[in-house]
Scaffold this motif. Structure first.
Motif: not given
Length: 228
Positions: A29-36, A74-81, A103-106
């Motif tokens: 996730l660290d290598a393949n994600s950016t903040e929305l 680790d509590g982070r929320i992700f949406i796929t590209r 939902h993911e926050l849930g």
């Protein structure tokens, strides 16, 4: 003690495997994600943050094509590209995307990721114990039956988590003034968006409930809340 050794080893193996999976997932996730960074979604996320009495909600874009949302251990929320592209193409509204984030926050708020560590380890131990017992009476296919039974248990626990996260999201969306409408309309189009063929599979074999069941559960919660 000797008889318990395989079970204890299975629990230890489950813990080690889970920790390794968490490490590998975080690294990926660290290598393949950016903040929305989307101004329309930011307005909705700020409304949800205000409802939760927190400063902000941070969401990341995970650079893969399958349509999905993810709550990392680790509590982070992700949406796929792929999901974000559906939104940009107008196939998913900003409110529907906000319902995914809710939902993911849930999942994070309800501790599902942490609980799954215990579930995963316990299921490994139970699988080992069942395989040992069944193999005495049904050689060769005993371990296969044990694996199938534990897969059914895992799917049921996962479905329970999804219903709980849906309920959390509904409450948050209502409190934020967004409402549950986008949550339900997203479920109506979810199988088409994901390309899933879940309708052909019995609901009790799925790790996620059927969309019709999820919508019915949301409406049941709405009726319950309205009666208070």
């Amino acid at each position: 003690m000797i008889k318990l050794t395989p079970i204890l080893m299975a629990v230890l193996y489950g813990l080690v495997l889970y920790r390794f999976s968490v490490w590998r997932t975080q690294r990926e996730l660290d290598a393949n994600s950016t903040e929305l960074a989307d101004p329309i979604l930011k307005v909705l996320m700020d409304r949800m943050a205000k409802a939760l009495d927190i400063d902000r909600i941070r969401v990341h874009i995970y650079e893969i094509e399958p349509v999905n949302g993810l709550a990392a251990p680790d509590g982070r929320i992700f949406i796929t590209r792929g999901f974000f592209n559906k939104y940009r193409a107008g196939q998913v509204s900003s409110e529907e995307m906000a319902s995914v984030i809710a939902h993911e926050l849930g999942h994070v708020a309800l501790g599902h990721s942490r609980r799954r560590m215990i579930d995963f380890s316990g299921q490994n131990a139970m699988r080992t114990a069942l395989a040992m017992i069944l193999n005495r009476f049904i050689p060769f296919i005993g371990p296969w039956i044990a694996g199938l039974l534990m897969s059914l248990v895992a799917a049921r626990l996962s479905r329970a988590d999804e219903f709980e996260a849906d309920a959390y999201a509904s409450a948050l969306l209502v409190k934020a003034g967004i409402g549950t409408g986008p949550q339900k309309t997203l479920f109506q189009k979810l199988e088409k968006l994901t390309g899933a063929r879940g309708a052909a599979v019995p609901a009790w074999l799925l790790s996620h409930p059927k969309s019709t069941q999820r919508i019915a559960a949301i409406e049941a919660n709405e009726s319950k809340w309205a009666a208070r």
